[in-house]
Structures are given as C-alpha cells and as structure tokens.
Write a protein that holds these residues in place. Structure first.
Motif, PDB file in Angstrom:
ATOM      1  N   THR A  71      73.945  19.135  66.977  1.00  0.00           N
ATOM      2  CA  THR A  71      75.270  19.511  66.482  1.00  0.00           C
ATOM      3  C   THR A  71      75.682  18.412  65.510  1.00  0.00           C
ATOM      4  OG1 THR A  71      75.865  20.521  68.603  1.00  0.00           O
ATOM      5  CG2 THR A  71      77.686  19.992  67.109  1.00  0.00           C
ATOM      6  N   CYS A  73      78.841  16.768  63.864  1.00  0.00           N
ATOM      7  CA  CYS A  73      80.310  16.679  63.850  1.00  0.00           C
ATOM      8  C   CYS A  73      80.707  16.133  62.490  1.00  0.00           C
ATOM      9  CB  CYS A  73      80.804  15.766  64.968  1.00  0.00           C
ATOM     10  SG  CYS A  73      80.328  16.369  66.597  1.00  0.00           S
ATOM     11  N   ILE A  75      83.497  14.815  60.147  1.00  0.00           N
ATOM     12  CA  ILE A  75      84.829  14.226  60.347  1.00  0.00           C
ATOM     13  C   ILE A  75      85.404  13.670  59.047  1.00  0.00           C
ATOM     14  CG2 ILE A  75      86.078  12.426  61.636  1.00  0.00           C
ATOM     15  CD1 ILE A  75      83.466  12.525  63.529  1.00  0.00           C
ATOM     16  N   VAL A 127      79.673  11.662  59.669  1.00  0.00           N
ATOM     17  CA  VAL A 127      78.925  12.710  60.357  1.00  0.00           C
ATOM     18  C   VAL A 127      78.335  12.093  61.623  1.00  0.00           C
ATOM     19  CG1 VAL A 127      76.949  14.281  60.241  1.00  0.00           C
ATOM     20  CG2 VAL A 127      78.402  13.933  58.225  1.00  0.00           C
ATOM     21  N   MET A 130      74.831  14.831  67.042  1.00  0.00           N
ATOM     22  CA  MET A 130      74.719  14.875  68.499  1.00  0.00           C
ATOM     23  C   MET A 130      73.385  15.518  68.861  1.00  0.00           C
ATOM     24  SD  MET A 130      77.791  13.744  69.370  1.00  0.00           S
ATOM     25  CE  MET A 130      77.770  14.010  71.145  1.00  0.00           C
ATOM     26  N   SER A 182      81.330  10.496  72.549  1.00  0.00           N
ATOM     27  CA  SER A 182      81.442  11.792  73.237  1.00  0.00           C
ATOM     28  C   SER A 182      82.878  12.041  73.654  1.00  0.00           C
ATOM     29  CB  SER A 182      80.574  11.815  74.493  1.00  0.00           C
ATOM     30  OG  SER A 182      79.263  11.486  74.170  1.00  0.00           O
ATOM     31  N   LEU A 185      85.348  12.450  70.585  1.00  0.00           N
ATOM     32  CA  LEU A 185      85.191  13.736  69.890  1.00  0.00           C
ATOM     33  C   LEU A 185      85.255  14.920  70.851  1.00  0.00           C
ATOM     34  CD1 LEU A 185      82.319  12.890  67.330  1.00  0.00           C
ATOM     35  CD2 LEU A 185      84.793  12.667  67.042  1.00  0.00           C
ATOM     36  N   ARG A 187      83.217  15.991  73.172  1.00  0.00           N
ATOM     37  CA  ARG A 187      81.989  16.786  73.140  1.00  0.00           C
ATOM     38  C   ARG A 187      81.586  17.240  74.542  1.00  0.00           C
ATOM     39  NH1 ARG A 187      82.223  19.202  69.262  1.00  0.00           N
ATOM     40  NH2 ARG A 187      80.134  19.992  69.701  1.00  0.00           N
ATOM     41  N   GLU A 191      75.712  17.296  75.326  1.00  0.00           N
ATOM     42  CA  GLU A 191      75.462  16.596  74.063  1.00  0.00           C
ATOM     43  C   GLU A 191      75.550  15.084  74.240  1.00  0.00           C
ATOM     44  OE1 GLU A 191      78.016  17.881  70.907  1.00  0.00           O
ATOM     45  OE2 GLU A 191      77.204  19.917  70.893  1.00  0.00           O
ATOM     46  N   PRO A 193      75.553  11.390  71.794  1.00  0.00           N
ATOM     47  CA  PRO A 193      75.588  10.880  70.414  1.00  0.00           C
ATOM     48  C   PRO A 193      74.233  10.312  70.013  1.00  0.00           C
ATOM     49  CG  PRO A 193      77.271   9.827  71.790  1.00  0.00           C
ATOM     50  CD  PRO A 193      76.415  10.628  72.702  1.00  0.00           C
TER      51      PRO A 193
END
Ligand SMILES: Cc1cc2nc3c(=O)[nH]c(=O)nc-3n(C[C@H](O)[C@H](O)[C@H](O)COP(=O)(O)O)c2cc1C
Length: 224
Positions: A71, A73, A75, A127, A130, A182, A185, A187, A191, A193
């Motif tokens: 994944t 993320c 940001i 970015v 994950m 984690s 965010l 998560r 997941e 990091p």
C-alpha cells in the motif's frame, strides 16, 4: 502453451536489433547511474497526477503469487507531515544518540546525516510504502502473502526509478523503529511500514555526498 484452467493471453513485445539493444541498455544505465538520494528538498509543488502515475508504475512490480502486497500512503497534509517529522526525529535522536553501533555511525559519516529530518516538512509529498504481511478474507480469516519483503523491495525500486524518470528526486528513509508510522497513519494490523520516501524537486543548492559505485568487476561474477 500453458496447461491451466485459468485464462492466458498472448504476450507481445517489439523485437529490436542487437545494435539498438546495446544502445538502449547503455543509455538506461547511464540514466539510472545519475539517480541520487537527495536530502535537500525544495517546497515547490508536484501534482497529485504525477505522484499517482509514479505509484502506479511502482505497482507494476512483480510479486510473489501476484499478491501485490503493498500500500502506498500518499501524504501532502502539512500537519500530518509535521507529526511524522516529530515522531521520526524522536526515534532518530535515540538512534544517533546511542542506539546505533559505532561501526554503523562510522559507515554513515560520509553521508553527513543526523537525527534532524527537515525534509519531511519541506518535500511536497511523503510516500510511506507499507508491506502487507497478509490479507483478510471476507469471513475475517487471514490469507497469506508470499515473499512480501522481496516483492515490496522490488516495488520500491520501481518507485525510485519512476521518480527519477519524472524529473524529481527522492530519499529512501528508514526512521527506525518505524512502528510509530502505523499509528500516525492509522494503518490496519496486516500492514507494516517499509520505507518513508519524501518526493519533490531538489533544493536550489542541493548537494549529495560524493560516492563511488562498485565496478563491473566487483558486482558481476561470470559463469561462461
Ligand atoms: C533500505 C535503505 C534504507 C535507507 N535509509 C536511509 C535513511 O534512513 N536516511 C538516509 O538519509 N538515507 C537512507 N538511505 C539512502 C542511502 O544512504 C543511499 O541510498 C546510499 O547512500 C547510496 O546513495 P545513492 O542513493 O545516492 O546512490 C537508505 C537506503 C536504503 C536502500
């Protein structure tokens, strides 16, 4: 022909001459050899469309059993970036202040890094890649992913080259340990990091350490 109950489609690729192959492979090498990890970012904006294209290029990477266990993320929210910086610096202060061995600190010295991670605030995009250790089935049971670290590592490599191809720069950052990400965010538990990567334009007077890459003789062992 492959024997399976699942559908297959023809694979096609333009064939090129040996001469063109040599030219293309050489120019690609020369291009990627210019990629550098940049730590001095400008705050110049980068469009979301560019970032989405870069991420989708990364997501074409091969993966164990085609599980695509990643994944990304994406940001740009300033207060979230500041929060991530604050948490990353908390960990990095401890790492540089005694958690890393003398040998490790000595190896890092040529890079000129320290616990200050200003780039997390400055770069227009952060970015966080994950890795997805497993997936949840509809009934809530778990379904394995395979070779997760290898797969996400490949996607990260594709990502860095896509960033360079778009005329931008990135830094592969591992504020260790990364569990704080984690939580920050929000998560899910499947997941973990993997990497935190600021992406943007280099600062006007950006500098990078003068490093030498291994030669052909050092990296290739031939069996002819
Ligand atoms: C897995 C991994 C973790 C890294 N972690 C950090 C980091 O936390 N901070 C940092 O400044 N650079 C980090 N780097 C960047 C390396 O220092 C950099 O890739 C290396 O010095 C070679 O420089 P180049 O990328 O410009 O070729 C990391 C790179 C990798 C592959």
């Amino acid at each position: 022909m492959t024997s399976t109950d699942f559908p297959f489609i023809p694979y096609t690729q333009d064939s090129i001459s040996e001469k063109e192959m040599i030219e293309r492979s050489k120019s690609f090498y020369e291009k990627v050899d210019k990629r550098r990890s940049v730590r001095d970012f400008s705050d110049e904006p980068v469009s979301k469309e560019v970032m989405e294209n870069i991420i989708m290029a990364a997501s074409t990477a091969p993966s164990g059993a085609h599980k695509q266990p990643w994944t990304f993320c994406l940001i740009s929210n300033a207060s979230l970036k500041s929060k991530l910086r604050e948490l990353a610096e908390e960990e990095e202060k401890k790492s540089y202040g005694g958690r890393m061995s003398d040998e490790w600190l000595k190896d890092l010295a040529p890079l000129g890094t320290d616990w200050v991670k200003e780039f997390i605030d400055i770069a227009p995009w952060i970015v966080v890649i994950m890795k997805r250790a497993y997936e949840f089935n509809e009934d809530g049971s778990k379904h394995n992913n395979y070779y997760v670290t290898e797969s996400v590592g490949l996607a990260a490599g594709f990502f860095l080259l896509a960033v360079q191809n778009a005329g931008l720069v990135a830094l592969t950052h591992t504020p260790s340990p990364m569990n704080f990400i984690s939580k920050a965010l929000n998560r899910p538990e499947n997941e973990r990091p993997f990497l935190l990567i600021p992406v943007g334009h280099p600062a006007k007077n950006a500098e990078v350490p003068s490093l030498t890459r291994k030669s052909k003789e050092e990296v290739i062992h031939y069996y002819e």
